[in-house]
Design an enzyme around this catalytic site. Sequence first.
Site, PDB file in Angstrom:
ATOM      1  N   SER A  94       0.802  -1.204  -0.107  1.00  0.00           N
ATOM      2  CA  SER A  94       0.017  -0.223   0.117  1.00  0.00           C
ATOM      3  C   SER A  94       0.836   1.254   0.069  1.00  0.00           C
ATOM      4  O   SER A  94       0.181   2.377  -0.149  1.00  0.00           O
ATOM      5  CB  SER A  94      -0.913   0.113   1.166  1.00  0.00           C
ATOM      6  OG  SER A  94      -1.255  -1.135   1.661  1.00  0.00           O
ATOM      7  N   CYS A  95       2.058   1.139   0.448  1.00  0.00           N
ATOM      8  CA  CYS A  95       3.006   2.200   0.199  1.00  0.00           C
ATOM      9  C   CYS A  95       3.203   2.726  -1.010  1.00  0.00           C
ATOM     10  O   CYS A  95       2.893   1.991  -2.032  1.00  0.00           O
ATOM     11  CB  CYS A  95       4.539   1.941   0.974  1.00  0.00           C
ATOM     12  SG  CYS A  95       4.423   1.701   2.640  1.00  0.00           S
ATOM     13  N   VAL A  96       3.798   4.033  -1.344  1.00  0.00           N
ATOM     14  CA  VAL A  96       4.061   4.239  -2.642  1.00  0.00           C
ATOM     15  C   VAL A  96       5.545   4.859  -3.039  1.00  0.00           C
ATOM     16  O   VAL A  96       6.340   5.355  -2.224  1.00  0.00           O
ATOM     17  CB  VAL A  96       3.102   5.642  -2.925  1.00  0.00           C
ATOM     18  CG1 VAL A  96       3.461   6.484  -4.045  1.00  0.00           C
ATOM     19  CG2 VAL A  96       1.685   5.451  -2.901  1.00  0.00           C
TER      20      VAL A  96
END
Lengths: 160, 211
Positions: free
Chosen positions: A28-30
């Site tokens: 879910s991190c970018v």
Amino acid sequence: MIRPRSLRAGELRVLPAPAKLVIHGLGSCVAVFVYDAGTRVGGMAHILLPGPPAKDTDHLGRYATTAVAAIVEESIRLGARREALCAKVTGGSRMFSVDPGTARPTVGDKNIEAALQALQEARVAVVAHDVGGEHGRTVLADLSDGSLTITTVRGEPRVV
Amino acid sequence: MSRFHLLSEAGAHNAAIAMSQIIGRPLRLDVRWARTLPLEDVADLAGGASRVVCALSLKVYGDLRGHLLLLFSREQLPLLLDLVLPRAGQAAARVNGLQGMNEMERSALLEIGNILGCAYLNALSRLLGVSLLPSIPGLALDMVGAVTDHLLIDLAAVSDTAVVLASEVQEPASGLRAEIFFLPHPDSLGVLGRTHERESEPRVATKSRGR
């Protein structure tokens, strides 16, 4: 053979060519990769959250707003030209669809939105993105040619 | 951290009982550790961020909030499916992605998540005297980094470190292993602290040593 430098959650790094930066298992991190193709200087951040809760200046790479600003600033310091900087954005998956309110934006969505917004404010054009979905990504940024190679547990690597 | 060890052991012990009843074989409990880690180290806790695992993730609500993560190696997925769905036979051997799994196999894995998760949390709930409400499990077959991202995101908003209770159960004959990680939310650590007094009560301490 250049050994890629690994960026863990919340880390950011800016380097000149021929360095490589990698993030293993982005969910879910970018990841935001900013690069100047002329001077071949750029950096990447492994972003966890849209923005800092208060004035958290200790963890620039952790938040989309502070990470983008820090990469741009550091790239320019290392010789990149502001007007030549462009960005590639990836990540922001929804790994587990357990939340009942599936219609509302996930933390991944919010991270992507914040990263794009921060890039726009920094006047850095987004030239490629590969975001969302329900799968993890390993992301390799190559400072020698500005390519971003995205690998998932299924299918072939994708170069953007 | 000894109270965390106590909780980790009790949770895993209960999960091992549940698991051994599901697969009909005895299981060995192997408590590994309970410690406080910098957030960025969390992805390294289960064999590194790129290791591919079958992950079941439960959110924990109630008096003690947190995340419970159950991991199986991708290589052991066919073995696990064979043990819980004996008739799946060769069907399980082809599983290399969630897409390759049929509905029955997916729901069997979710059910394992439910049962192990509830067994683990019941033990904590009993020891702490608080109510713990698990969400339904989420299932992913992906890299450790990707399946731990949401934990870090949740914690990063309030803390730079994570308290991790880790344990492992193993079926000695087949080598099937389940890795269990409980990450209490920093806001809930006060609840965990309450066990400190309970720990000194001989009744509880003796009981746990007996395990």
